[in-house]
Scaffold this motif. Structure first.
Motif, short mmCIF file in Angstrom:
data_model
loop_
_atom_site.label_atom_id
_atom_site.label_comp_id
_atom_site.label_asym_id
_atom_site.label_seq_id
_atom_site.Cartn_x
_atom_site.Cartn_y
_atom_site.Cartn_z
N MET A 1 27.54 25.78 -10.71
CA MET A 1 26.34 25.54 -11.51
C MET A 1 25.13 25.58 -10.59
N ASN A 2 24.16 26.40 -10.94
CA ASN A 2 22.94 26.49 -10.15
C ASN A 2 21.91 25.52 -10.73
N LEU A 3 21.56 24.54 -9.96
CA LEU A 3 20.63 23.53 -10.44
C LEU A 3 19.31 23.60 -9.67
N LYS A 4 18.62 24.73 -9.80
CA LYS A 4 17.35 24.92 -9.12
C LYS A 4 16.36 23.81 -9.45
N ARG A 5 16.47 23.28 -10.65
CA ARG A 5 15.53 22.23 -11.04
C ARG A 5 15.71 20.95 -10.24
N LEU A 6 16.89 20.73 -9.69
CA LEU A 6 17.08 19.55 -8.83
C LEU A 6 16.08 19.58 -7.69
N ARG A 7 15.98 20.71 -7.05
CA ARG A 7 15.04 20.84 -5.93
C ARG A 7 13.60 20.74 -6.42
N ASN A 8 13.30 21.42 -7.52
CA ASN A 8 11.94 21.39 -8.05
C ASN A 8 11.51 19.96 -8.41
N LEU A 9 12.37 19.23 -9.08
CA LEU A 9 12.05 17.85 -9.45
C LEU A 9 11.85 16.99 -8.20
N ARG A 10 12.74 17.17 -7.23
CA ARG A 10 12.64 16.39 -5.99
C ARG A 10 11.31 16.68 -5.30
N GLU A 11 10.99 17.96 -5.16
CA GLU A 11 9.75 18.32 -4.46
C GLU A 11 8.52 17.92 -5.26
N ASP A 12 8.56 18.04 -6.58
CA ASP A 12 7.43 17.63 -7.42
C ASP A 12 7.15 16.13 -7.29
N ASN A 13 8.17 15.37 -6.92
CA ASN A 13 8.02 13.93 -6.76
C ASN A 13 7.91 13.52 -5.30
N ASP A 14 7.67 14.51 -4.44
CA ASP A 14 7.47 14.28 -3.00
C ASP A 14 8.60 13.47 -2.38
N LEU A 15 9.83 13.84 -2.70
CA LEU A 15 10.99 13.16 -2.16
C LEU A 15 11.76 14.08 -1.23
N THR A 16 12.42 13.50 -0.25
CA THR A 16 13.31 14.26 0.62
C THR A 16 14.72 14.22 0.03
N GLN A 17 15.57 15.08 0.53
CA GLN A 17 16.97 15.03 0.10
C GLN A 17 17.58 13.67 0.45
N GLU A 18 17.22 13.14 1.58
CA GLU A 18 17.74 11.84 2.01
C GLU A 18 17.33 10.74 1.02
N GLN A 19 16.10 10.77 0.56
CA GLN A 19 15.64 9.76 -0.39
C GLN A 19 16.38 9.85 -1.72
N VAL A 20 16.59 11.07 -2.20
CA VAL A 20 17.33 11.23 -3.46
C VAL A 20 18.78 10.82 -3.27
N ALA A 21 19.34 11.15 -2.13
CA ALA A 21 20.72 10.75 -1.84
C ALA A 21 20.87 9.23 -1.89
N LYS A 22 19.89 8.51 -1.38
CA LYS A 22 19.94 7.05 -1.43
C LYS A 22 19.87 6.54 -2.87
N ILE A 23 19.05 7.19 -3.70
CA ILE A 23 18.98 6.82 -5.12
C ILE A 23 20.34 6.98 -5.77
N LEU A 24 21.06 8.03 -5.36
CA LEU A 24 22.38 8.32 -5.94
C LEU A 24 23.52 7.62 -5.22
N ASN A 25 23.20 6.90 -4.15
CA ASN A 25 24.21 6.23 -3.34
C ASN A 25 25.24 7.23 -2.80
N THR A 26 24.71 8.32 -2.24
CA THR A 26 25.54 9.34 -1.62
C THR A 26 24.88 9.77 -0.32
N THR A 27 25.41 10.77 0.32
CA THR A 27 24.84 11.24 1.58
C THR A 27 23.88 12.40 1.35
#
Length: 69
Positions: A1-27
């Motif tokens: 599944m290609n979830l391009k919007r995951l990146r777009n949403l993250r970047e639109d909210n000025d978040l890093t992958q690390e920050q989103v990972a913490k929200i999800l309790n993952t790495t």
């Protein structure tokens, strides 16, 4: 599944992958795999992100262009 919007949403909210990972309790490495479509994102994470970003799961997975119901 290609979830391009995951990146777009993250970047639109000025978040890093690390920050989103913490929200999800993952790495950061695991979240990277979700964004790149290497691994499917679990439904529980889709629910968490939809609530966090204030959009629908259908929007995140590309089933609709409407962010809200």
């Amino acid at each position: 599944m290609n979830l391009k919007r995951l990146r777009n949403l993250r970047e639109d909210n000025d978040l890093t992958q690390e920050q989103v990972a913490k929200i999800l309790n993952t790495t950061q490495q695991q979240y990277y795999k979700y964004e790149k479509g290497i691994q499917d994102i679990p439904v529980r994470h889709l629910i968490t992100l939809a609530e966090y970003y204030g959009v629908t799961i259908d929007y995140i997975i590309g089933m609709t262009n409407e962010e809200h119901n």
